[in-house]
Structure formats: structure tokens, C-alpha cells
Write a protein that holds these residues in place. Sequence first.
Motif, PDB file in Angstrom:
ATOM      1  N   LEU A 240      -3.729  -2.659   5.123  1.00 31.01           N
ATOM      2  CA  LEU A 240      -3.521  -3.416   6.196  1.00 31.01           C
ATOM      3  C   LEU A 240      -5.531  -3.857   5.927  1.00 31.01           C
ATOM      4  CD1 LEU A 240      -2.340  -0.247   8.014  1.00 31.01           C
ATOM      5  CD2 LEU A 240      -1.487  -3.274   8.260  1.00 31.01           C
ATOM      6  N   ALA A 241      -6.105  -3.288   5.947  1.00 31.41           N
ATOM      7  CA  ALA A 241      -7.671  -4.465   5.326  1.00 31.41           C
ATOM      8  C   ALA A 241      -7.827  -5.055   4.624  1.00 31.41           C
ATOM      9  CB  ALA A 241      -8.707  -3.007   5.292  1.00 31.41           C
ATOM     10  N   ASP A 242      -7.449  -4.887   3.243  1.00 40.50           N
ATOM     11  CA  ASP A 242      -7.244  -5.994   2.634  1.00 40.50           C
ATOM     12  C   ASP A 242      -6.616  -7.514   2.643  1.00 40.50           C
ATOM     13  OD1 ASP A 242      -9.075  -4.800   1.428  1.00 40.50           O
ATOM     14  OD2 ASP A 242      -7.987  -4.326  -0.721  1.00 40.50           O
ATOM     15  N   LEU A 243      -4.965  -7.513   2.979  1.00 42.82           N
ATOM     16  CA  LEU A 243      -4.352  -8.689   3.607  1.00 42.82           C
ATOM     17  C   LEU A 243      -4.848  -8.512   4.780  1.00 42.82           C
ATOM     18  CD1 LEU A 243      -3.709  -7.464   0.349  1.00 42.82           C
ATOM     19  CD2 LEU A 243      -1.927  -8.467   0.830  1.00 42.82           C
ATOM     20  N   GLY A 244      -4.676  -7.525   5.873  1.00 38.13           N
ATOM     21  CA  GLY A 244      -4.834  -8.373   6.789  1.00 38.13           C
ATOM     22  C   GLY A 244      -3.151  -8.580   7.583  1.00 38.13           C
ATOM     23  N   LEU A 245      -2.670  -8.123   6.927  1.00 33.45           N
ATOM     24  CA  LEU A 245      -0.214  -8.185   7.590  1.00 33.45           C
ATOM     25  C   LEU A 245      -0.598  -7.198   8.736  1.00 33.45           C
ATOM     26  CD1 LEU A 245       1.289  -6.558   3.923  1.00 33.45           C
ATOM     27  CD2 LEU A 245       0.527  -8.905   5.177  1.00 33.45           C
ATOM     28  N   ARG A 246       0.056  -7.484   9.412  1.00 29.94           N
ATOM     29  CA  ARG A 246       1.011  -6.477  11.348  1.00 29.94           C
ATOM     30  C   ARG A 246       1.230  -5.896  10.322  1.00 29.94           C
ATOM     31  NH1 ARG A 246       2.073 -12.514  10.757  1.00 29.94           N
ATOM     32  NH2 ARG A 246       1.124 -14.112  12.756  1.00 29.94           N
ATOM     33  N   VAL A 247       1.792  -4.992  11.510  1.00 26.63           N
ATOM     34  CA  VAL A 247       1.797  -3.509  11.276  1.00 26.63           C
ATOM     35  C   VAL A 247       3.275  -3.716  10.845  1.00 26.63           C
ATOM     36  CG1 VAL A 247       2.126  -3.335  13.578  1.00 26.63           C
ATOM     37  CG2 VAL A 247       1.753  -1.427  11.873  1.00 26.63           C
ATOM     38  N   GLY A 248       3.462  -4.539  11.656  1.00 24.58           N
ATOM     39  CA  GLY A 248       5.159  -4.470  11.327  1.00 24.58           C
ATOM     40  C   GLY A 248       5.422  -5.477   9.807  1.00 24.58           C
ATOM     41  N   GLU A 249       5.349  -5.966   9.272  1.00 30.90           N
ATOM     42  CA  GLU A 249       4.781  -6.236   8.285  1.00 30.90           C
ATOM     43  C   GLU A 249       5.288  -5.373   6.971  1.00 30.90           C
ATOM     44  OE1 GLU A 249       3.630 -10.684   8.872  1.00 30.90           O
ATOM     45  OE2 GLU A 249       1.681  -9.162   8.343  1.00 30.90           O
ATOM     46  N   LEU A 250       3.706  -3.984   7.097  1.00 32.70           N
ATOM     47  CA  LEU A 250       3.219  -3.201   6.795  1.00 32.70           C
ATOM     48  C   LEU A 250       4.566  -2.508   6.579  1.00 32.70           C
ATOM     49  CD1 LEU A 250       1.084  -1.650   5.194  1.00 32.70           C
ATOM     50  CD2 LEU A 250       1.186  -0.278   7.227  1.00 32.70           C
ATOM     51  N   VAL A 251       5.225  -2.268   7.576  1.00 34.72           N
ATOM     52  CA  VAL A 251       6.065  -0.591   7.645  1.00 34.72           C
ATOM     53  C   VAL A 251       7.820  -0.846   7.266  1.00 34.72           C
ATOM     54  CG1 VAL A 251       5.220   0.189   9.141  1.00 34.72           C
ATOM     55  CG2 VAL A 251       6.600  -1.029   9.997  1.00 34.72           C
TER      56      VAL A 251
ATOM     57  N   PHE B  82       6.681   2.774   2.350  1.00 35.41           N
ATOM     58  CA  PHE B  82       6.227   4.012   3.033  1.00 35.41           C
ATOM     59  C   PHE B  82       7.266   5.647   3.536  1.00 35.41           C
ATOM     60  CE2 PHE B  82       2.828   0.349   3.230  1.00 35.41           C
ATOM     61  CZ  PHE B  82       1.945   1.184   1.906  1.00 35.41           C
ATOM     62  N   VAL B  83       7.274   6.353   3.429  1.00 38.10           N
ATOM     63  CA  VAL B  83       8.538   7.577   4.023  1.00 38.10           C
ATOM     64  C   VAL B  83       7.840   8.269   4.145  1.00 38.10           C
ATOM     65  CG1 VAL B  83      10.220   6.183   2.052  1.00 38.10           C
ATOM     66  CG2 VAL B  83       8.407   7.858   1.160  1.00 38.10           C
ATOM     67  N   THR B  84       8.637   8.702   5.335  1.00 41.60           N
ATOM     68  CA  THR B  84       7.992  10.235   6.139  1.00 41.60           C
ATOM     69  C   THR B  84       8.442  11.636   4.868  1.00 41.60           C
ATOM     70  OG1 THR B  84       9.939  10.179   6.729  1.00 41.60           O
ATOM     71  CG2 THR B  84       8.331   9.007   8.281  1.00 41.60           C
ATOM     72  N   SER B  85       7.655  12.646   4.883  1.00 40.00           N
ATOM     73  CA  SER B  85       8.387  13.090   4.624  1.00 40.00           C
ATOM     74  C   SER B  85       9.454  13.521   4.408  1.00 40.00           C
ATOM     75  CB  SER B  85       6.952  14.787   5.323  1.00 40.00           C
ATOM     76  OG  SER B  85       8.022  15.394   6.775  1.00 40.00           O
ATOM     77  N   ARG B  86      10.588  13.317   4.802  1.00 38.14           N
ATOM     78  CA  ARG B  86      11.843  13.059   5.085  1.00 38.14           C
ATOM     79  C   ARG B  86      12.495  12.254   4.411  1.00 38.14           C
ATOM     80  NH1 ARG B  86      13.768  16.244  11.194  1.00 38.14           N
ATOM     81  NH2 ARG B  86      12.340  17.966  10.820  1.00 38.14           N
TER      82      ARG B  86
ATOM     83  N   VAL C   3       8.458   5.070   7.351  1.00 37.52           N
ATOM     84  CA  VAL C   3       7.440   5.537   8.449  1.00 37.52           C
ATOM     85  C   VAL C   3       7.696   3.723   9.746  1.00 37.52           C
ATOM     86  CG1 VAL C   3       5.705   5.332   9.235  1.00 37.52           C
ATOM     87  CG2 VAL C   3       6.058   6.424   6.348  1.00 37.52           C
ATOM     88  N   ASP C   4       6.872   4.476  10.620  1.00 33.61           N
ATOM     89  CA  ASP C   4       7.195   3.676  12.455  1.00 33.61           C
ATOM     90  C   ASP C   4       6.040   2.839  12.513  1.00 33.61           C
ATOM     91  OD1 ASP C   4       6.534   5.335  14.160  1.00 33.61           O
ATOM     92  OD2 ASP C   4       8.243   5.700  14.477  1.00 33.61           O
ATOM     93  N   ARG C   5       5.913   2.212  12.724  1.00 32.85           N
ATOM     94  CA  ARG C   5       4.488   1.406  13.592  1.00 32.85           C
ATOM     95  C   ARG C   5       4.191   2.206  14.399  1.00 32.85           C
ATOM     96  NH1 ARG C   5       6.227  -3.144  14.696  1.00 32.85           N
ATOM     97  NH2 ARG C   5       4.430  -3.750  15.865  1.00 32.85           N
ATOM     98  N   HIS C   6       4.814   2.968  15.426  1.00 27.37           N
ATOM     99  CA  HIS C   6       3.504   4.192  16.294  1.00 27.37           C
ATOM    100  C   HIS C   6       2.979   5.150  15.378  1.00 27.37           C
ATOM    101  CE1 HIS C   6       6.199   2.174  19.162  1.00 27.37           C
ATOM    102  NE2 HIS C   6       8.005   2.519  18.662  1.00 27.37           N
ATOM    103  N   ALA C   7       3.841   5.045  13.860  1.00 26.76           N
ATOM    104  CA  ALA C   7       2.908   6.340  13.328  1.00 26.76           C
ATOM    105  C   ALA C   7       1.692   5.845  13.019  1.00 26.76           C
ATOM    106  CB  ALA C   7       3.811   6.983  12.149  1.00 26.76           C
ATOM    107  N   VAL C   8       2.235   4.564  12.419  1.00 31.29           N
ATOM    108  CA  VAL C   8       0.353   3.563  11.928  1.00 31.29           C
ATOM    109  C   VAL C   8      -0.486   3.335  12.979  1.00 31.29           C
ATOM    110  CG1 VAL C   8       0.266   2.183  10.677  1.00 31.29           C
ATOM    111  CG2 VAL C   8       2.274   2.760  10.273  1.00 31.29           C
TER     112      VAL C   8
END
Length: 313
Positions: free
Chosen positions: A154-165, A218-222, A226-231
Motif C-alpha cells: 500500500l505504501a510503496d505502490l499507492g494501491l487502492r485497498v480493493g486492488e490490494l485485497v 492475502f489470506v485469513t487464518s482460515r 482478506v477483506d477491505r474492512h480488515a485492512v
Amino acid sequence: MSGMQPVPRQIPGLPALDGPAEQVTEVWLANRRLSEHTRSAYRRDVHGWLDWCRERGLDPLGATFLDVNAYARQLEAIPLAATTVARKLSGVSSWYDFLLKLRAVGANPVGGADRPYIDRDHSSTVGLSAEEVDALLERAAAAGERTHAMITVLADLGLRVGELVGLDTGDLGWERGHRTVRFTGKGGRPRRRALTPGAAAALDAYLCVRGGDDGPLFVTSRGGRVDRHAVFRLVRRLAAEAGIADAERLSPHSLRHAFATTARAEGVPLEDVQDAMGHADPRTTRRYDRDRHNLDRDPAYTIAAARVRRAGA
């Protein structure tokens, strides 16, 4: 919605247009190149308008700009921010544009409506200084490989959170000696960016823990994505731990703003920052640059310095 009038047209190849307005909305969304997040937002915005019409016994296909004005004033009275009202009306306007192309309505009632004024030179997103981003990354590194990788990208590329997850493991690759990541940008446009050495190293460390199987990056423990709200929650928690002011108001988008501001402060040309961020309009990129009004950057100084050099030549 029960009681909503069907769209009174038969359109070859689009049988859903014989149904209620909700079905029209799904056909409209299916014909747009949108991320799932944007699709959901548009669906909510149009359904909000349809709900408002239903409560008043108003056929949305017969609505006028006066009805849209009344709807907008009610939203403002909730109160909702001008940017939120404008976004909702934009979604409804796009819905009517679709119906207009299909000749299901004679005009787009949002076109003549009194939309709220939006200051295009201002963003409500809380920004971060370069030093605050450094502090956030330091906390992320201590929080584990996955957290460090997400925050670094997020910091180095400036992606949107939706793009990240939305990233999958198969989106990582190589191109002409560069470590790269491919993703779907706003408007459904395929994009690719170069990974910084720091982002690549953070991702490699995370993949050693995650494993190399296919699926969401990016995955959860299950094992779910990972969803945007978690980020959102993650960014605020790390910021609070780092002692950053207004931590409770920060968002992943704050890192995107910081990316643009720092890039411009370091002399990266506006058009290169615009391309990196995937903005169609350079004015949007300028709005992300929080340091653009810094008097140290006033071009008058550059012009005066050049005049001094010429005089001394």
C-alpha cells in the motif's frame, strides 16, 4: 422491490428488462467493467433511489429533475457529505443513461438536477507524512509477515485497498528484470506495476509463511481472502500503536495520498504519478498531493534563481 413498475420495453437479448427495476439494475451492472466493490456501491445507490421512489408511489421511469432534487435535499438533511450525495446521484445518473440508451426513458432526470458543489481541489481523506508512513511500516514489520507485506505494498505502490485485497498469487511475476504485480484497476482496467525491493522482499517473506498454492494472495487464518474492512482496522490499529495523530480517522487511502504527496515532493513528474495511480484526470492526482500548496514549491523561486544565473553568466 414489490410494487415497482416493470420497465415497459422488450429489448432483444436482454430478457431481464421485462422484470422489475431491480433486474434492470443487475443487467446494467453486468454491462459495466467494474470492480466488485464499485458494483456493490452502485447497486446500493440505485436501490436507495428506488426505495425512495417506492415510498412515494413514484414510478422511477417517470421521475423528473424535481424529484431528484427532492431526493438529494433529503440526503443532505440526514446529513450526508456533499461528496457522498454527489456519488449517489452519479450512480443513479449512470443507471438512467443505460435506460436512455435502451429507449426505456425519454430523458435522464439527474441531468437537470441541482447536484451539490464538490471542491475538486480538496479531499476529505486524512493524509500521512513520509515520517508517519515510516512509523507505520515499522509497526507493520513487528506485526508479522502478512501485515508487513500488505502495508508495504500500500505504501510503496499507492494501491487502492480493493486492488490490494483482490490480488491472487498468480498476479506476481517478472517483466524485463522487474518484479511486478498485475491487478484490475478502477473501471475494470488491467494494470501492472513494478514492485519496489522493499515490497518484493516483504512479499517473499510472507509467501514463505503462506505457502505457494494458488488463490488469494492475502489470506485469513482460515484460508479466505482478506477483506477491505480488515485492512481498514489494521491501518488504524497500527497507526494508534505508532502514536500517529487522528489514527481513528485514517484509512488505507491515507497511504495512497501519502504516496502521491511524497512522490511529488521527491520531484517525480505529475504525469508519472498520474500513470502510477491510474488516474484518468491529472486534477485528481493533484488533489492527492497534500504538499502542492507548499510555498517552498512556488515556481517563482525557480524563475528568479534562473534570472540570477543568467545575470552572472
